[in-house]
Design a protein around this motif. Structure first.
Motif, PDB file in Angstrom:
ATOM      1  N   PRO B  35       7.782   2.454  -8.245  1.00 35.74           N
ATOM      2  CA  PRO B  35       6.662   3.154  -9.207  1.00 35.74           C
ATOM      3  C   PRO B  35       7.655   4.275  -9.854  1.00 35.74           C
ATOM      4  O   PRO B  35       8.420   4.881  -9.429  1.00 35.74           O
ATOM      5  N   PRO B  36       6.842   4.663 -11.281  1.00 38.35           N
ATOM      6  CA  PRO B  36       7.721   5.537 -12.023  1.00 38.35           C
ATOM      7  C   PRO B  36       7.726   6.769 -11.307  1.00 38.35           C
ATOM      8  O   PRO B  36       8.927   7.589 -11.665  1.00 38.35           O
ATOM      9  N   CYS B  37       6.753   7.153 -10.520  1.00 39.23           N
ATOM     10  CA  CYS B  37       6.718   8.644  -9.916  1.00 39.23           C
ATOM     11  C   CYS B  37       7.925   8.808  -8.913  1.00 39.23           C
ATOM     12  O   CYS B  37       8.590   9.630  -9.182  1.00 39.23           O
ATOM     13  N   GLN B  48       4.765   6.998  -3.746  1.00 37.77           N
ATOM     14  CA  GLN B  48       3.720   5.922  -3.572  1.00 37.77           C
ATOM     15  C   GLN B  48       3.487   5.611  -2.279  1.00 37.77           C
ATOM     16  O   GLN B  48       2.460   5.623  -1.563  1.00 37.77           O
ATOM     17  N   LEU B  51       1.648   8.795  -0.415  1.00 40.43           N
ATOM     18  CA  LEU B  51       0.352   8.641  -0.672  1.00 40.43           C
ATOM     19  C   LEU B  51      -0.539   7.433  -0.012  1.00 40.43           C
ATOM     20  O   LEU B  51      -1.642   7.731   0.193  1.00 40.43           O
ATOM     21  N   CYS B  88       3.800   9.690 -14.004  1.00 37.00           N
ATOM     22  CA  CYS B  88       3.054   8.843 -13.256  1.00 37.00           C
ATOM     23  C   CYS B  88       2.339   8.156 -14.305  1.00 37.00           C
ATOM     24  O   CYS B  88       1.789   8.518 -15.366  1.00 37.00           O
ATOM     25  N   ASN B  89       2.128   6.793 -14.162  1.00 33.78           N
ATOM     26  CA  ASN B  89       1.317   5.975 -14.814  1.00 33.78           C
ATOM     27  C   ASN B  89      -0.226   6.190 -15.156  1.00 33.78           C
ATOM     28  O   ASN B  89      -0.921   5.981 -15.992  1.00 33.78           O
ATOM     29  N   VAL B  97      -1.697  11.746 -11.220  1.00 36.79           N
ATOM     30  CA  VAL B  97      -1.969  12.280 -10.041  1.00 36.79           C
ATOM     31  C   VAL B  97      -1.269  13.384  -9.665  1.00 36.79           C
ATOM     32  O   VAL B  97      -0.247  13.648 -10.034  1.00 36.79           O
ATOM     33  N   ILE B  99       0.403  14.860  -7.618  1.00 38.84           N
ATOM     34  CA  ILE B  99       1.338  14.491  -6.301  1.00 38.84           C
ATOM     35  C   ILE B  99       1.663  15.967  -5.809  1.00 38.84           C
ATOM     36  O   ILE B  99       1.614  15.921  -4.579  1.00 38.84           O
ATOM     37  N   CYS B 481      -4.165   7.719  -6.831  1.00 41.68           N
ATOM     38  CA  CYS B 481      -3.098   6.982  -6.938  1.00 41.68           C
ATOM     39  C   CYS B 481      -3.111   5.537  -7.288  1.00 41.68           C
ATOM     40  O   CYS B 481      -4.092   4.869  -6.617  1.00 41.68           O
ATOM     41  N   LEU B 482      -2.705   4.989  -8.131  1.00 44.10           N
ATOM     42  CA  LEU B 482      -2.825   3.416  -8.729  1.00 44.10           C
ATOM     43  C   LEU B 482      -2.085   2.532  -7.697  1.00 44.10           C
ATOM     44  O   LEU B 482      -2.227   1.653  -7.932  1.00 44.10           O
ATOM     45  N   SER B 483      -0.973   3.045  -6.861  1.00 41.40           N
ATOM     46  CA  SER B 483      -0.243   2.368  -6.171  1.00 41.40           C
ATOM     47  C   SER B 483       0.754   1.415  -6.839  1.00 41.40           C
ATOM     48  O   SER B 483       0.880   0.113  -6.522  1.00 41.40           O
ATOM     49  N   CYS B 484       1.298   1.903  -7.983  1.00 46.84           N
ATOM     50  CA  CYS B 484       1.949   1.176  -9.055  1.00 46.84           C
ATOM     51  C   CYS B 484       3.102   0.083  -8.249  1.00 46.84           C
ATOM     52  O   CYS B 484       3.737   0.723  -7.569  1.00 46.84           O
TER      53      CYS B 484
HETATM   54  S1  SF4 Z   1      -0.478   6.355 -10.172  1.00 48.03           S
HETATM   55 FE1  SF4 Z   1       0.487   6.580  -7.862  1.00 48.03          FE
HETATM   56  S2  SF4 Z   1       2.369   5.073  -7.649  1.00 48.03           S
HETATM   57 FE2  SF4 Z   1       1.642   5.195  -9.906  1.00 48.03          FE
HETATM   58  S3  SF4 Z   1       2.962   6.767 -10.838  1.00 48.03           S
HETATM   59 FE3  SF4 Z   1       1.136   7.848 -10.277  1.00 48.03          FE
HETATM   60  S4  SF4 Z   1       1.549   8.521  -8.157  1.00 48.03           S
HETATM   61 FE4  SF4 Z   1       3.017   7.074  -8.565  1.00 48.03          FE
END
Ligand code: SF4
Ligand SMILES: Cc1cc2nc3c(=O)[nH]c(=O)nc-3n(C[C@H](O)[C@H](O)[C@H](O)COP(=O)(O)OP(=O)(O)OC[C@H]3O[C@@H](n4cnc5c(N)ncnc54)[C@H](O)[C@@H]3O)c2cc1C
Ligand SMILES: Cc1ncc(C[n+]2csc(CCOP(=O)(O)OP(=O)(O)O)c2C)c(N)n1
Ligand code: SF4
Ligand SMILES: [Mg+2]
Lengths: 333, 540
Positions: B35-37, B48, B51, B88-89, B97, B99, B481-484
């Motif tokens: 995930p980009p985070c 992720q 979270l 974050c996406n 998010v 975070i 969180c989208l759980s990318c």
């Molecule tokens: S949505 Fe969740 S997994 Fe995706 S970048 Fe943001 S915090 Fe990270």
């Protein structure tokens, strides 16, 4: 009887399940004990919307009636890909009818159950050809007599099983084997065809609904509600066909979603003659976005002459939006 | 044999006999994309991942998962500049998010419930010296102690924490929070020797198997400001450090701060709290070029701190400062204009950055970097075998988070080095780009904001400005969180497969593909909200 969205979780109620949702807020399809009425090993093409729509609908009906269900099935892909003798993919009692008489067979089944004093519920299912063309007389009769049957039409907008011939559900401009993309007005002609959900509504039967494979929760809620009623009921499900539409097998749901989001396929429900609810468009898209990924509309994008036809299709979408009130700026969807 | 009429001589067979998996040319594979985070976190947190637990209210597991990489969530949740949120996406959907806010919630929860770290089951018998008890030293100590090494930290100061205590003001980082998180690390059996300055690293390393230099950058940079009679010129680091002493520094009624970084902001805000009626920041360039973060500038302005752009300080004398107006040239550099201006000021505080005090390595040749500070290789080791360095003392971005990350990385390399091995960084997963997501499935969910103390009340004292989330808002925020790139068990794949070829393995265990029946249509991958499924070609 739409569903009540839970706007809380990371995916709201648009996903099929979600570990964070209580079990009763998940779909039938998320359940590992779902009926799988249409089991695997069937010979539908990769990404077939009809196979998916049929499992969605019949599993929901099975859940709604506690598993006591019998189905009549018109000839068409759904029947052919699921039952090559001696195998069957159906995990419910299932009777194959002719191409054109599934509603009549179902009427008979319902009468027989009644005569035997059984509570077994009856559904009938068929493709758009079997429903809107050849089976239409039987269907109208079933409606008119208010027979206790839920009829589900899986609309893939042509006669797919025999090689993609035009039906009265084929949209204007679409190329099929019988409406080639040739001449001054390539593809299917404008101004023909039938709107069977509205015709069903005109029969004043207790329940009529449209749905697609792109919104499972809406589809399940409609089937569940239909099974809570008696009398003639009709659900018309849009099921994209990768083979006939010329789309990628992984795009089946996306294409169905675009059909809804453009307004080309209005999703509504009603009964006794009136529309009582519509599924709102979440983010309106131009019709091009729906048409472009489909090879059956490829001729519209070859040169500039397609623009006028696209504009006519956009006008159809806009008319649907206005007629059903598909866009509600205030609604949070 | 029983006789059956023609056409029912065969029993009804299930189509399961027909293995449609043979049609497949591509197969779906569950992947864990980065995930980009996570990719953006300088401390290498699996955001992720923690979270995921927090979403379910499993805070203890979230804390355990988070602290695999970073031992100080309550501190991080307050002072980190959260590059994760920038990456974050969800920011491309509605807003990122929160975070950092959830991290703080977990950190505070851990302090409230007195959660401790698991001690290592065995000791290696190896001894490691850490010089400096700032974030990089504490982080390295934590990671080394968890691997069973005996760690001693020596710090010149009277209290541990480094710039977290002697730089960052209390109104951003309450000291009870800092103390609790340091105590939890020391609780692993780390020895702390305070008021012990190390002057010669080679001598100090006697009796240790390895050492880590985490000495930060303590020397305030001076700019030459010609000063006359009665000019009171201080440096920001000393001012902030003296805030931890018994007596508050005397700054006067009108304070001018020179510089444009976070330290300048902190010292100006501190001056306001000490009773300065005017706190003015003078900076050479324009606001958009200021290294200070926007949110900090905003908070400062709310508290009455004033800013003066495009100005340099020429002279100070008798409560007066002379500044010269600047102009940006086409390259964006400030150039003098010759226009002078006079400002009233009781004191001038220079906040122009810090240099590393390299006194303790002066006798060891080849350790100094051309870029300033201590030179290290990608494994954080200096030219002296067994001597590692990190944090502000090495050339890199200077933040608590980077320091924490350096501590962790150095610990992994020291651990390998002590065992005579070389630490291999595991290969990074491919990134879960926004384009991989199917965002249709996510509903709008507004970002939960952390309350702030009223600006009027802030300048009265050193109470914490930014408040935490409560249990409800923290849970909501975690669930945004989208759980990318990582399956979160939404059942989409299980639902959308037209061939029932996905097997559900039960809560927490995700899914498996039934290759007997998967035709490879790719619907599961296309409809996975978080892009956790790849389609890979079959080997034919
Ligand atoms: S949505 Fe969740 S997994 Fe995706 S970048 Fe943001 S915090 Fe990270
Ligand atoms: C005012 C201010 C505000 C800041 N705010 C933030 C913020 O909000 N967020 C953020 O991420 N970063 C912030 N930073 C930056 C951050 O504090 C530093 O990047 C970080 O603390 C560096 O950690 P470190 O462990 O490398 O060094 P330090 O924190 O500087 O710790 C070094 C330690 O080593 C000790 N030491 C040094 N030399 C010796 C010696 N010879 N012998 C023994 N001990 C020695 C020192 O006493 C000190 O305790 C701020 C910095 C300042 C000055
Ligand atoms: C009376 C009769 N005419 C023609 C056929 C040949 N036939 C079988 S399936 C089919 C087309 C089915 O089309 P549709 O109902 O739309 O179902 P689909 O295959 O598209 O799902 C046709 C023409 C037949 N079986 N019976
Ligand atoms: S032709 Fe179309 S409807 Fe028939 S099995 Fe293939 S995808 Fe399904
Ligand atoms: Mg059809």
């Amino acid at each position: 009887m739409g569903y009540t969205p839970v706007k809380f979780y990371q995916t709201g109620t648009h996903t099929i399940g979600n570990r964070l949702l209580p079990a009763d807020a998940r779909t039938v399809q998320s359940d590992d004990d779902r009926a799988n009425a249409l089991s695997c090993g069937h010979r539908a093409c990769q990404g077939c919307g009809e196979a998916l729509g049929a499992r969605y609908a019949v599993d929901a009906a099975m859940r709604a009636v506690g598993g006591d269900l019998v189905a009549a099935n018109a000839t068409g892909c759904l029947e052919v890909f699921s039952t090559p003798y001696p195998e069957t993919s159906w995990q419910i009692p299932w009777i194959h009818s002719l191409f054109g008489n599934a509603p009549a067979i179902a009427t008979g089944l319902a009468a027989a159950m009644k005569a035997k004093g059984k509570a077994t519920r009856v559904i009938a299912q068929g493709g758009d050809g079997g429903t809107t063309d050849i089976g239409f007389g039987c269907l109208s009769g079933m409606f008119e007599r208010n027979d206790d049957v839920l009829y589900i039409c899986y609309d893939n907008e042509a006669y797919m099983n025999t090689g993609v011939q035009r039906s009265s559900a084929t949209p204007p401009a679409a190329r099929t084997a019988t409406t080639p993309a040739l001449g001054a007005a390539p593809g299917n002609v404008f101004g023909q065809g039938k709107d069977v959900p509205r015709i069903a509504l005109a029969h004043e039967i207790p329940y009529v609904a449209t749905a697609t494979v792109a919104n499972l929760r809406d589809l399940e809620a409609k089937v569940t509600h239909a099974m809570s009623l008696h009398g003639a009921r009709y659900i018309h499900v849009l099921v994209p066909c990768p083979l006939g539409w010329g789309t990628a097998s992984h795009d089946t749901i996306k294409i169905a979603r675009l059909a809804v989001e453009t307004g080309l396929f209005p999703v509504f429900e009603g009964g006794n003659g009136d529309v009582t609810g519509v599924l709102k468009i979440r983010a309106k898209r131009p019709v091009e976005e729906y048409l472009k990924p489909q090879k059956r509309f490829a001729h519209l994008f070859k040169d500039a002459t397609g623009a006028a036809t696209i504009a006519r299709l956009q006008a159809i979408a806009d008319r649907n939006i206005a007629r059903y009130g598909l866009i509600d700026p205030a609604a949070e969807v | 044999m029983e006789h059956k009429p023609f056409a029912i001589t065969l029993d009804v067979g299930s189509s399961r006999a027909n293995h449609t998996g043979s049609w497949r040319s591509e197969r779906p594979v569950y992947a864990d994309h980065l995930p980009p985070c996570n990719a953006a976190c300088p401390a290498g947190e699996d955001i992720q991942g923690w979270l995921y637990f927090a979403e379910e209210g499993r805070y203890r597991e979230a804390f355990d998962s988070l602290t695999v990489n970073n031992p100080m969530p309550a501190v991080m949740g307050r002072v980190c500049y959260h590059p994760c949120e920038t990456a974050c996406n969800r920011g491309k959907l509605d807003s990122a998010v929160g975070i950092n806010a959830v991290e703080r919630f977990l950190g505070d929860e851990a302090i409230r419930q007195n959660w401790r770290f698991a001690k290592p089951s065995t000791q290696t018998g190896k001894r490691v010296l850490i010089v400096g008890a700032g974030p990089s030293g504490l982080s390295a100590a934590y990671h080394l102690a968890r691997r069973g090494h005996a760690v001693t930290i020596r710090d010149a100061g009277p209290m541990p924490g480094g710039m977290m205590r002697f730089g960052i003001p209390k109104y951003r980082l309450p000291r009870d929070v800092l103390d609790a998180e340091i105590a939890r690390i020391l609780d692993l059996g780390v020895t702390m020797e305070l008021n012990t300055k190390v002057d010669d690293i080679k001598a100090a390393m006697q009796g240790f198997d390895a050492a880590f230099l985490a000495i930060g950058a303590q020397l305030a940079k001076r700019a030459y400001v010609p000063a006359g009679e009665g000019a009171r010129i201080l440096d920001a680091v000393s001012v902030l450090r003296s805030m931890e002493g018994a007596e508050a520094p005397k700054l006067g009624r009108r304070v001018v701060v020179y510089g444009g970084g976070n330290t300048a902001i902190d010292v100006a805000r501190t001056a306001r709290r000490l009773g300065a009626e005017e706190a003015l920041i003078v900076y050479r360039r324009t606001r958009d070029r200021m290294p200070a973060h926007d949110f900090e500038v905003e908070e400062a302005v709310d508290e009455g701190v004033m800013l003066k752009w495009l100005s340099t300080i020429k002279h100070m004398e008798d409560g007066k400062i002379t500044v010269e107006r600047m102009q940006l040239d086409d390259k964006g550099f400030p150039q003098p204009t010759g226009t002078l201006e006079t400002l009233e000021a009781d004191s001038l505080i220079l906040a122009l950055g810090q240099d590393v005090d390299l006194g303790l390595i002066k006798d060891v040749p080849g350790l100094v970097s051309e870029r300033g500070g201590i030179d290290v290789d990608p494994g954080m080791m200096t030219k002296l075998p067994g001597l590692f360095a990190g944090g502000d003392a090495v050339p890199a971005e200077r933040t608590v988070t980077v320091a924490m990350g350096h501590g962790k990385k150095a610990a992994a390399n020291i651990d390998a080095w002590l065992r005579g091995q070389i630490f291999e960084q595991p290969a990074k997963h491919t990134e879960a780009a926004f384009e991989k997501l199917n965002t249709w499935y996510y509903t709008d969910a507004p970002h939960q904001v952390r309350a702030k103390l009223d600006a009027a009340r802030r300048v009265d004292g050193f109470a914490e400005v930014v408040q935490g989330l409560d249990a409800d808002t923290a849970l909501f925020e975690a669930r945004r969180c989208l759980s990318c790139g990582n399956c979160f068990e939404c059942d989409n794949c299980y639902g959308v497969c037209p061939d029932n070829a996905i097997i559900k393995l039960g809560a927490g265990n995700r899914y498996r593909i039934d290759t007997d029946f998967c035709k490879g249509c790719g619907l599961c991958a296309a409809e996975c909200p978080c892009g956790a499924i790849d389609m890979v070609p079959e080997q034919i």
